[in-house]
Design a protein around this motif. Sequence first.
Motif, mmCIF file in Angstrom:
data_model
loop_
_atom_site.group_PDB
_atom_site.id
_atom_site.type_symbol
_atom_site.label_atom_id
_atom_site.label_comp_id
_atom_site.label_asym_id
_atom_site.label_seq_id
_atom_site.Cartn_x
_atom_site.Cartn_y
_atom_site.Cartn_z
ATOM 1 N N ASP A 64 -33.025 -32.557 -7.729
ATOM 2 C CA ASP A 64 -32.775 -33.922 -8.180
ATOM 3 C C ASP A 64 -33.961 -34.771 -7.724
ATOM 4 O OD1 ASP A 64 -30.143 -33.515 -9.303
ATOM 5 O OD2 ASP A 64 -29.430 -33.276 -7.250
ATOM 6 N N ILE A 65 -34.281 -35.828 -8.488
ATOM 7 C CA ILE A 65 -35.554 -36.530 -8.280
ATOM 8 C C ILE A 65 -35.344 -38.035 -8.235
ATOM 9 C CG2 ILE A 65 -37.838 -36.985 -9.304
ATOM 10 C CD1 ILE A 65 -37.449 -34.255 -10.803
ATOM 11 N N VAL A 66 -36.039 -38.707 -7.313
ATOM 12 C CA VAL A 66 -36.107 -40.164 -7.319
ATOM 13 C C VAL A 66 -37.570 -40.573 -7.429
ATOM 14 C CG1 VAL A 66 -36.117 -40.300 -4.777
ATOM 15 C CG2 VAL A 66 -35.473 -42.299 -6.127
ATOM 16 N N LEU A 67 -37.851 -41.484 -8.370
ATOM 17 C CA LEU A 67 -39.201 -42.001 -8.566
ATOM 18 C C LEU A 67 -39.316 -43.366 -7.909
ATOM 19 C CD1 LEU A 67 -39.713 -41.232 -12.382
ATOM 20 C CD2 LEU A 67 -40.466 -39.848 -10.452
ATOM 21 N N LEU A 68 -40.299 -43.532 -7.059
ATOM 22 C CA LEU A 68 -40.539 -44.807 -6.394
ATOM 23 C C LEU A 68 -41.820 -45.424 -6.942
ATOM 24 C CD1 LEU A 68 -39.819 -43.917 -2.646
ATOM 25 C CD2 LEU A 68 -38.276 -44.901 -4.317
ATOM 26 N N GLY A 69 -41.743 -46.682 -7.357
ATOM 27 C CA GLY A 69 -42.945 -47.327 -7.877
ATOM 28 C C GLY A 69 -42.693 -48.777 -8.227
ATOM 29 N N GLU A 70 -43.791 -49.546 -8.314
ATOM 30 C CA GLU A 70 -43.682 -50.955 -8.668
ATOM 31 C C GLU A 70 -43.270 -51.103 -10.127
ATOM 32 O OE1 GLU A 70 -43.832 -52.971 -6.352
ATOM 33 O OE2 GLU A 70 -45.089 -52.095 -4.789
ATOM 34 N N ARG A 71 -42.925 -52.315 -10.501
ATOM 35 C CA ARG A 71 -42.505 -52.572 -11.876
ATOM 36 C C ARG A 71 -43.631 -52.266 -12.852
ATOM 37 N NH1 ARG A 71 -42.788 -59.137 -12.591
ATOM 38 N NH2 ARG A 71 -44.645 -59.487 -11.344
#
Length: 461
Positions: A64-71
């Motif tokens: 399972d994956i979570v993507l972290l990043g600015e708008r």
Amino acid sequence: MTRPAIATVGELRASGHVQRSLRGEIRDNLLSALREGRDPWPGLHGFDATVIPQLERALLAGHDIVLLGERGQGKTRLLRTMNGLLDEWSPVIEGSELGEHPFEPITATSIRRAVQFGDDLPITWRHRDARYAEKLATPDTSVADLIGDVDPMKVAEGRSLGDPETIHFGLIPRSHRGIVAINELPDLAERIQVAMLNVMEERDIQIRGYVLRLPLDVLVVASANPEDYTNRGRIITPLKDRFGAEIRTHYPTELADEVAIIRQESDLVADVPDYLVEILARFTRALRESSAVDQRSGVSARFAIAGAETIAAAAIHRATRQGEEHAVARPVDLETAVDVLGGKIEFESGEEGREDEILDHLLRTATAETVRAHLRGVDLAALTTAIETGVMITTGEQVTAREFLTGLPPLGESDLYDVVCERLDATNDGQRAGAIELALEGLYLMRKISKESGGGETIYG
């Protein structure tokens, strides 16, 4: 590929169909694409050497994956592209609430029907697009939305509260054998995040007093803004631990990728020459590097996309009002974009009152860099000399290309105008006017000539 004609589980078994787990299906299809040299991530730019390899390894590992990043870094687009790794058509038990595989019914209703009909159990086929579900996490999202709840209508029909068939399943169970994406995960209330723990690890669901041991086969992917991660909301530690991969996204590192994104995502109602798109891309990148801009909120790719759409709108507005044959955006239209885009940027608190000045300065810088990139080596002295004799060149948001070109001073035997237009691939009047406007703006930025703006007109002299 058309929908398969197989209509019963007996026919499916006779066809030699092999059941695969969701993660096995994604792994096989991804490896097949890599083996054949096909791009499994169409429409994504700037992630080839960073995000994509990490994502592919996570999918091959079944995480399972979570993507972290600015708008505006393409997180949602990346999540939506994942369904391209699913089989185009997948068999499901007809009428099944959870889209169960005909070889593996998991709910009481489907198991009962499988026993009742045997090989005559009717099946249908689900397209890959129907196997991807997306939920924007909002503070009012409930456990019932994601996991499920007791359905009072089913109880009213005469079923007892102890009957598992009284349960109405939420988004995650309904995504069985598919991908469920949760955007802005930290915005989910912490108690809602807790409800996801069993789904993520034990793959069962708990609803009120029920514990249903459903072997859910679902890939959970999510996106989060790092700023929200630490301030407005957070991903609780036990849930964060259940994501096998945490991948950081980023803005494009190369100018060409920035330009490609603008071209791909913008809906342009007029011709916008490449050099104007490049100016917007450079402008956006300059804002991301400016100390005057609050970089914690980021400068979204949507800023440049909206800019391109705005200058295209200015071009078609001018062409319609003035009766121009071709609606072509010109450098003079960039000012209209800055006027409406300023609100999309968050400045540092100490810059209050200087917002317009900062935007104008960075736009001039982006324009100067673009002039140098495209007109390097072109001798503009003939145009400078002509203007020094007292000629004034007028342009503006409502000045037509023909009016602008007619007002240009003659340059004697110099073919400067043709050289500039050739460098910028300008053929029709609108494109030629824009190219020469860019050369004039370059001379102004090099302080070779002056410029006055006001009342919708710009005068070079």
